[in-house]
Design a protein around this motif. Structure first.
Motif, PDB file in Angstrom:
ATOM      1  N   UNK A  73       0.832  -1.208   0.000  1.00  0.00           N
ATOM      2  CA  UNK A  73       0.000   0.000   0.000  1.00  0.00           C
ATOM      3  C   UNK A  73       0.865   1.255   0.000  1.00  0.00           C
ATOM      4  N   UNK A  76       1.928   2.041  -3.452  1.00  0.00           N
ATOM      5  CA  UNK A  76       0.832   2.684  -4.180  1.00  0.00           C
ATOM      6  C   UNK A  76       0.828   4.184  -3.858  1.00  0.00           C
ATOM      7  N   UNK A  77       1.034   4.511  -2.590  1.00  0.00           N
ATOM      8  CA  UNK A  77       1.070   5.931  -2.199  1.00  0.00           C
ATOM      9  C   UNK A  77       2.213   6.668  -2.881  1.00  0.00           C
ATOM     10  N   UNK A  90     -14.112  -5.758  -7.415  1.00  0.00           N
ATOM     11  CA  UNK A  90     -14.880  -6.201  -6.259  1.00  0.00           C
ATOM     12  C   UNK A  90     -16.192  -6.769  -6.772  1.00  0.00           C
ATOM     13  N   UNK A 152      -6.203   6.454  -9.581  1.00  0.00           N
ATOM     14  CA  UNK A 152      -5.229   6.853  -8.560  1.00  0.00           C
ATOM     15  C   UNK A 152      -4.250   7.888  -9.099  1.00  0.00           C
TER      16      UNK A 152
ATOM     17  N   UNK B 229      -7.815  -4.263  -2.807  1.00  0.00           N
ATOM     18  CA  UNK B 229      -7.932  -3.170  -1.837  1.00  0.00           C
ATOM     19  C   UNK B 229      -6.553  -2.619  -1.495  1.00  0.00           C
ATOM     20  N   UNK B 230      -5.606  -3.512  -1.269  1.00  0.00           N
ATOM     21  CA  UNK B 230      -4.241  -3.075  -0.960  1.00  0.00           C
ATOM     22  C   UNK B 230      -3.664  -2.291  -2.132  1.00  0.00           C
ATOM     23  N   UNK B 232      -5.158  -0.449  -4.092  1.00  0.00           N
ATOM     24  CA  UNK B 232      -5.724   0.899  -4.208  1.00  0.00           C
ATOM     25  C   UNK B 232      -5.133   1.796  -3.127  1.00  0.00           C
ATOM     26  N   UNK B 233      -4.156   1.250  -2.395  1.00  0.00           N
ATOM     27  CA  UNK B 233      -3.445   2.064  -1.412  1.00  0.00           C
ATOM     28  C   UNK B 233      -3.958   1.938   0.013  1.00  0.00           C
ATOM     29  N   UNK B 234      -4.840   0.950   0.282  1.00  0.00           N
ATOM     30  CA  UNK B 234      -5.352   0.791   1.639  1.00  0.00           C
ATOM     31  C   UNK B 234      -4.478  -0.186   2.417  1.00  0.00           C
ATOM     32  N   UNK B 235      -4.164   0.196   3.654  1.00  0.00           N
ATOM     33  CA  UNK B 235      -3.407  -0.681   4.539  1.00  0.00           C
ATOM     34  C   UNK B 235      -4.376  -1.725   5.084  1.00  0.00           C
ATOM     35  N   UNK B 237      -4.323  -4.606   6.525  1.00  0.00           N
ATOM     36  CA  UNK B 237      -4.240  -5.214   7.851  1.00  0.00           C
ATOM     37  C   UNK B 237      -4.668  -4.250   8.948  1.00  0.00           C
TER      38      UNK B 237
END
Ligand SMILES: Nc1ncnc2c1ncn2[C@@H]1O[C@H](COP(=O)(O)OP(=O)(O)OP(=O)(O)O)[C@@H](O)[C@H]1O
Ligand SMILES: [Mg+2]
Lengths: 238, 354
Positions: A73, A76-77, A90, A152, B229-230, B232-235, B237
């Motif tokens: 993640x 990605x940032x 999804x 993004x 989900x990860x 897309x930049x979501x942590x 865990x």
């Protein structure tokens, strides 16, 4: 400074040496295609870049920063984004919600709604926005995932077989879309089997074979290379 | 002010069934009926209704973690037990003066949540997922049950509170609200009823807002596809851990209210049967929807109690049959199936009328 630099990347799965000392450099603003026979290790290379797999040895530099130890993640940032080989939408959620989840961390409220609307129009999925994503056709799923990936606004977009299952016209449209994104400043690394697509978009092509960089050059150089033809033919015989 | 309004807008959304005047009208009627009901009933029946309500919180915790988050936890009864015993230990030692029982309620829920932070950190950051998450949480629950069951000897005590092994802990003070003159003691009838009803409405509406917020979006995204989900930049865990801890706090709230209600808590509240029953309520109701979970839990509990009159073994068999039927007929839950059907029927009716 190059945008992405892979230095002597190695990855083993048990006894299988899937990534074997790969060096690769991407300049900002280029569209680069990665080709190679099935099982060459292309998708694995993506997963290394994204931090889903960790290399046994070697380094990954993004915009000059060593990101080898970063979580996915966090990469990605930093400005990476991906569309996977198998569409990873999804499935149980609506098309609209899929896009909302992709966009909600940078937009809120009315602005978020407007962005979702714009992206739906861009993808040609306006009529399908209330549909469950799992019910889309394979091609539409690919588009939806590409839409989520580009929403993004990444500096480097990774596309793993973006045109698989698309008609020649759809493939051409995808190519045009990639060129448009690139014109806006996005660097693109695409894995692709479709040579028409590669010819349409790529300035440089890297051939991966048995986990190694086998050849590199312009599309014309690669097509003219008899050794490259041989590994594809070899596979056709196998 | 603006953000306050946007909270209200989140009461409806793609993650929760029920919207519009028809739904909220029905909600208001049910709420009014629930508020008026003790006036037309006797203390014993009202107390029994409180008992049903108490379990809804643990059902909602499972709805959150499993239905929305996609992680099947068998460990909710562990948090239930920890908070129940926590309340007992605190109030037996420090009494009920100065509103301490209310503080003990909060503290006990926080202890359960803290335990969930530790367990959840170990599981999610150790990348334990899927079936293994179920196994680990079940193992923790059963270990706690075994441990508490062997604390019969007098050496097992925390201050003045004897743990009492298999017989469990009892005689902790009920919730007491300090009041000038005479403190108000909430015995397990009308007093406790209004408190628990209030908490239930608060938690239900709060969870609706949470699940229709961007946080809820991420939670269901992780259920659908954690990798995406990860990416897309979501942590992922971190979100899983937060959900797990909120769920543990709700299960803990159930545990405290149960302890307060009966003024006892035993190790069997963390046993195998206790761990399995909430799963059945939630599965039968509809795990991926809050309203279906609440309705399903209350219906199944009432049916279970009605059957227990003929023997608890029949009631348990009935639970099993109900679960199998649900899996075969409406895998997403019987109540949710009916609600979706009603929704489709209503919209078709409105279309024809309009
Ligand atoms: N998680 C894994 N565990 C073990 N082996 C793996 C794993 N992932 C990939 N492999 C193996 O590594 C090799 C390279 O796989 P990879 O998916 O990277 O190939 P690819 O070049 O993307 O192929 P394709 O064109 O078919 O998509 C294959 O032999 C594959 O079976
Ligand atoms: Mg691949």
């Amino acid at each position: 400074m190059s945008l992405l630099e892979l230095r002597k990347l190695n990855k083993h799965f048990g006894g299988l040496h899937v990534t074997n000392g790969v060096n690769l450099t991407l300049e900002p603003g280029e569209i680069h295609c990665l080709i190679g026979p099935n099982g060459a290790g292309k998708s694995t290379l993506f997963r290394l870049i994204l931090g889903e797999h960790h290399p046994g040895s070697g380094d990954i530099l993004f915009a000059g920063e060593n990101i080898t130890a970063l979580k996915s993640f966090a990469r990605i940032h930093r400005g990476l984004s991906v569309k996977f080989q198998v569409p990873g939408v999804f499935k149980g959620l609506s098309v609209r919600q899929n896009l909302e989840i992709a966009l909600q961390s940078r937009h809120r409220g009315a602005e978020l709604d407007a962005e979702i609307g714009r992206l739906l129009a861009f993808l040609g999925l306006e009529a399908e926005q209330a549909q469950t994503a799992g019910n889309l056709s394979h091609g539409q799923k690919q588009w939806l995932e590409i839409g989520m990936a580009i929403s993004l606004k990444p500096r480097l977009l990774l596309l793993d077989e973006p045109t698989a299952g698309m008609s020649p016209e759809e493939t051409h449209m995808t190519g045009e879309m990639v060129q448009r994104l690139n014109a806006d400043g996005m660097t693109v690394l695409a894995i692709e089997h479709d040579m028409a697509f590669v010819r349409q978009v790529a300035r440089r092509v890297t051939v991966l074979h048995l986990g190694q960089v086998f050849a590199q050059g312009s599309i014309d150089e690669i097509v003219a290379d008899e050794r490259v033809a041989a590994i594809y033919l070899g596979q056709a015989h196998a | 002010m603006n953000s306050f309004l946007s909270l209200f807008r989140r009461l409806e959304g793609p993650q929760t069934v029920g919207r519009g005047p028809a739904f909220w009208g029905a909600f208001a009627i049910v709420l009014l009926a629930a508020l008026a009901y003790p006036l037309f009933s006797d203390g014993y029946t009202v107390g029994n209704t409180v008992y049903f309500f108490v379990w809804v919180f643990i059902a909602l915790s499972l709805c959150l973690i499993w239905g929305y988050g996609g992680s099947l936890s068998f460990g909710q009864t562990a948090f239930f037990g920890i908070a129940g015993y926590g309340y007992g230990i605190l109030t037996i030692n420090f009494g009920s003066a100065y509103g301490f029982t209310l503080l003990a309620l909060v503290l006990a829920v926080m202890i359960a949540a803290l335990f969930a932070v530790l367990l959840g950190y170990f599981m999610f950051f150790g990348r334990i997922a899927g079936v293994f998450l179920g196994i680990v949480t079940l193992a923790v629950t059963l270990m706690l049950e075994r441990f508490m069951a062997q604390t019969a000897g007098p050496e097992w005590h925390v201050g003045a509170a004897r743990l009492n092994g298999f017989n469990g802990m009892s005689a902790m003070p009920p919730l007491t609200i300090p009041w000038p003159g005479e403190p108000i003691v909430l015995f397990a009838d009308v007093g406790l009823y209004y408190l628990v009803l209030g908490l239930l409405v608060l938690v239900y509406l709060g969870l609706r807002i949470l699940m229709n917020s961007s946080f809820g979006n991420v939670i269901v995204a992780i259920r659908e596809n954690p990798e995406r989900a990860e990416m897309l930049g979501y942590d992922v865990r971190k979100y899983q851990l937060i959900t797990f801890v909120i769920g543990a706090a709700l299960a803990g709230l159930s545990g405290v209210l149960y302890t307060v209600w009966g003024q006892y808590i035993t190790p069997s509240s963390m046993g195998m049967t206790a761990a399995a029953l909430p799963l059945i309520w939630v599965a039968v109701g509809g795990r991926s929807d809050l309203t279906s979970t609440v309705i399903g839990t209350l219906i199944v509990l009432a049916a279970f109690q009605a059957l227990t009159i003929y023997g608890s073994q029949y009631a348990l068999v009935f639970m099993g049959v109900l679960l199998v039927l649900t899996v075969l007929i409406a895998p997403n839950g019987l109540v949710l199936g009916v609600m979706n059907w009603l929704g489709r029927f209503a919209s078709r009716f409105l279309q024809r009328a309009g």
